[in-house]
Design an enzyme around this catalytic site. Structure first.
Site, PDB file in Angstrom:
ATOM      1  N   ARG A 205      47.130  27.992  42.175  1.00 39.03           N
ATOM      2  CA  ARG A 205      48.537  28.442  42.086  1.00 39.03           C
ATOM      3  C   ARG A 205      49.477  27.281  42.382  1.00 39.03           C
ATOM      4  O   ARG A 205      50.535  27.161  41.775  1.00 39.03           O
ATOM      5  CB  ARG A 205      48.803  29.575  43.089  1.00 39.03           C
ATOM      6  CG  ARG A 205      48.065  30.850  42.739  1.00 39.03           C
ATOM      7  CD  ARG A 205      48.550  32.011  43.596  1.00 39.03           C
ATOM      8  NE  ARG A 205      47.686  33.151  43.389  1.00 39.03           N
ATOM      9  CZ  ARG A 205      46.778  33.580  44.260  1.00 39.03           C
ATOM     10  NH1 ARG A 205      46.627  32.981  45.429  1.00 39.03           N
ATOM     11  NH2 ARG A 205      46.026  34.623  43.984  1.00 39.03           N
ATOM     12  N   ASP A 243      49.731  43.763  34.607  1.00 40.22           N
ATOM     13  CA  ASP A 243      48.505  44.232  35.273  1.00 40.22           C
ATOM     14  C   ASP A 243      48.351  45.720  34.960  1.00 40.22           C
ATOM     15  O   ASP A 243      49.326  46.408  34.664  1.00 40.22           O
ATOM     16  CB  ASP A 243      48.592  44.019  36.793  1.00 40.22           C
ATOM     17  CG  ASP A 243      47.220  43.993  37.462  1.00 40.22           C
ATOM     18  OD1 ASP A 243      46.749  42.892  37.813  1.00 40.22           O
ATOM     19  OD2 ASP A 243      46.628  45.078  37.634  1.00 40.22           O
ATOM     20  N   SER A 244      47.110  46.209  35.041  1.00 43.19           N
ATOM     21  CA  SER A 244      46.906  47.635  34.757  1.00 43.19           C
ATOM     22  C   SER A 244      47.077  48.488  36.014  1.00 43.19           C
ATOM     23  O   SER A 244      47.174  49.705  35.921  1.00 43.19           O
ATOM     24  CB  SER A 244      45.501  47.854  34.178  1.00 43.19           C
ATOM     25  OG  SER A 244      44.542  47.339  35.075  1.00 43.19           O
ATOM     26  N   CYS A 331      36.145  34.425  37.141  1.00 37.78           N
ATOM     27  CA  CYS A 331      35.539  34.511  38.480  1.00 37.78           C
ATOM     28  C   CYS A 331      34.147  35.131  38.393  1.00 37.78           C
ATOM     29  O   CYS A 331      33.604  35.580  39.390  1.00 37.78           O
ATOM     30  CB  CYS A 331      36.439  35.294  39.438  1.00 37.78           C
ATOM     31  SG  CYS A 331      36.814  36.961  38.892  1.00 37.78           S
TER      32      CYS A 331
END
Ligand SMILES: C[S@@+](CC[C@H](N)C(=O)[O-])C[C@H]1O[C@@H](n2cnc3c(N)ncnc32)[C@H](O)[C@@H]1O
Length: 389
Positions: A205, A243-244, A331
Site C-alpha cells: 500500500r 467490494d461484494s 494471496c
C-alpha cells in the site's frame, strides 16, 4: 511420550529445516489424540525434536524445533523472540506478532491492533495449549486489554477443529482506532474478515502512495479501503472502491470519513461484473488495483484459480489508460509467483498489450518467510505500467 520415526530416505526435507511431516512419511501412524506432543526420530534413531501430532491431518507432525518441555517457558521464549523482530521492524502498533511456522510456532497467528490481540489457531497442538498461550501473551506483551480468537479459517477443519469466534480475555470494543502509514483506520475485530484487517499488504500500500497523485484509481476487492485510502492520501483525483461485502464497505466508508477524504466512492458489486460494465461504458483508469481473495484454497483449485486470475487481469488491462498502472495481487499460496506472472503476461500478449514491471512486492516483513518452507510465502504483488506503443 510416544516416539515416532520417519521412513528411511524421507528425512532430507526435515533435516534442511522444513517443519511438516506428512502421513506417508511416517513408519507408523500411532493412535494418539490429535495435538499430542511426540518425539520425532529419523529411521536410524537420530532425535529431531518434539512435534505436535495429528492422526486426522495429512500433515501428521508439526515440528517445534525443541527438545525442551512445551510449557509456559517455551511460549514465553518463542513469543518474546517473535516480538523482538517486530520491535526491530518498528511496527508494534498494528502488526502480525506471531506468524505460525515462520516464528517456529506452527498453527498460531497473533495480530496486534493497538492494545488488543486477534489470534487464529490452526493446529490441534496449539488448540490444546490455548490457555498457556494466552498466559504467555499477556506476560510478554504489556497492557493488553482484550484477546479475541477468530478461529474461522479452513485449515482448522483439516485438523478436525471446530470454527468459532470467542473473546478469550478482557473485552473487545466495537471499534479500534489505529493507523497505517499515516492513515487513520477504524477496525472492528468482531465484524471483520480474517483477524481484523489485511495487514500483510501494508508495504505494498505504501508503494501505491508513490504513483497515485492526480490520477483516477479503481480499487477492486477493496475490503475496508486499504489501497484506495492510500491513493487518496497521495492526492488521487477520483477513487472508486469495489467490494461484494456490505460490512467491509461500511467500514471503508467510515475510514474515508475519519480521514476527511471526500473523493472516494464505494460500490457494492462483484468485481468481474463491475469491470465488464466499465468495459461496455468504455471507461479508462490510470491505476487499477486487484486484490482478490485466495482463488486457490488448495492444490486441486489451481487450474480454476488461474482462469480466475486470467479473467480479472484481462478485464483490468483493457480498462487501463495510456501509460496506466495495473497493481495485481494473489494471496493463493498454491499459485507460485512464476505461474501468476506468466498468467498475466499470457493475457497481456493476447491483447497485444506491453506491460513493464515497476514494483514487485510480497507479504510485509512482519509476515516473515521461512527460507526452508516455501509454504510460508503466499503473497504476490506486482505493479505494471502499460507501455504506449
Ligand atoms: C484479500 S481481501 C482484499 C483486501 C483489501 N484489498 C485490503 O487492502 O485490505 C479480498 C476482498 O474481496 C472481497 N470479495 C470476495 N469476492 C468478491 C467478488 N466476487 N467481488 C467483489 N469482492 C469480492 C472480500 O469481501 C474481501 O474484502
Amino acid at each position: 511420550m510416544e516416539n515416532i520415526h520417519i521412513k528411511r530416505n524421507h528425512d532430507k526435507r526435515i533435516k534442511s529445516g522444513h517443519l511438516w511431516i506428512f502421513s506417508n512419511e511416517l513408519e507408523a501412524i500411532p493412535e494418539l489424540p490429535a495435538g499430542s506432543i511426540v518425539e520425532i526420530y529419523t529411521s536410524d534413531n537420530t532425535f529431531l525434536g518434539l512435534g505436535f501430532y495429528n492422526p486426522h491431518s495429512l500433515i501428521s507432525v508439526r515440528l517445534l524445533k525443541t527438545n525442551k518441555e512445551i510449557n509456559i517457558d517455551f511460549f514465553l521464549d518463542r513469543i518474546s523472540n517473535a516480538l523482538n523482530l517486530r520491535k526491530i521492524l518498528n511496527n508494534t502498533g498494528m502488526s502480525r506478532i506471531v506468524f505460525g511456522e515462520s516464528d517456529l510456532l506452527p498453527g498460531l497467528i497473533v495480530d496486534k491492533y493497538g492494545e488488543y490481540l486477534s489470534i487464529q489457531i490452526s493446529s490441534a497442538g496449539m488448540e490444546n495449549l490455548k490457555d498457556v498461550i494466552i498466559d504467555a501473551l499477556l506476560r510478554v506483551i504489556p497492557n493488553i486489554k482484550g484477546i479475541i480468537a477468530k478461529n474461522n479459517s479452513k485449515p482448522r477443519e483439516l485438523e478436525g477443529l471446530t470454527l468459532d469466534e470467542t473473546v478469550l480475555f478482557g473485552e473487545i470494543p466495537d471499534e479500534i482506532i489505529t493507523n497505517e502509514n499515516g492513515i487513520i483506520l477504524s477496525i472492528s475485530l468482531k465484524q471483520s474478515q480474517k483477524t481484523g484487517y489485511f495487514i500483510d499488504q501494508s508495504n505494498n500500500r505504501k508503494f501505491i502512495i508513490s504513483i497515485s497523485k492526480n490520477i483516477n484509481v479503481l480499487d477492486c476487492y477493496c475490503n475496508q479501503g486499504g489501497f484506495g485510502l492510500h491513493a487518496a492520501k497521495a492526492g488521487a483525483k477520483e477513487i472508486i472502491c469495489v467490494d461484494s461485502s456490505d460490512t467491509a464497505l461500511s467500514k471503508a466508508r467510515r475510514n474515508a470519513e475519519l480521514n476527511n477524504f471526500s473523493n472516494i466512492r464505494f460500490v457494492q458489486s462483484d468485481v468481474a461484473d463491475y469491470l465488464k460494465n466499465e468495459l461496455t461504458e468504455n471507461r479508462k483508469w490510470d491505476l487499477i488495483i486487484l486484490d482478490p481473495p485466495a482463488f486457490a484454497k488448495s492444490k486441486k483449485d489451481v487450474k480454476t484459480a488461474i482462469k480466475g486470475y486470467a479473467k480479472i487481469n484481462r478485464l483490468a488491462m483493457q480498462l487501463l489508460s495510456e501509460s496506466g498502472f495495473l497493481a495485481t495481487s494473489s494471496c493463493s499460496q498454491h499459485i507460485s509467483e512464476e505461474v501468476f506472472l506468466s498468467t498475466i503476461q499470457f493475457e497481456a500478449a493476447k491483447l497485444n498489450i506491453q506491460l513493464r514491471q515497476i514494483f514487485r512486492g510480497t507479504q510485509s516483513p512482519d509476515h516473515p518467510i521461512l527460507a526452508s518452507m516455501p509454504e510460508t510465502k503466499y503473497l504476490k504483488f506486482f505493479v505494471f505500467q502499460k507501455i504506449s506503443i
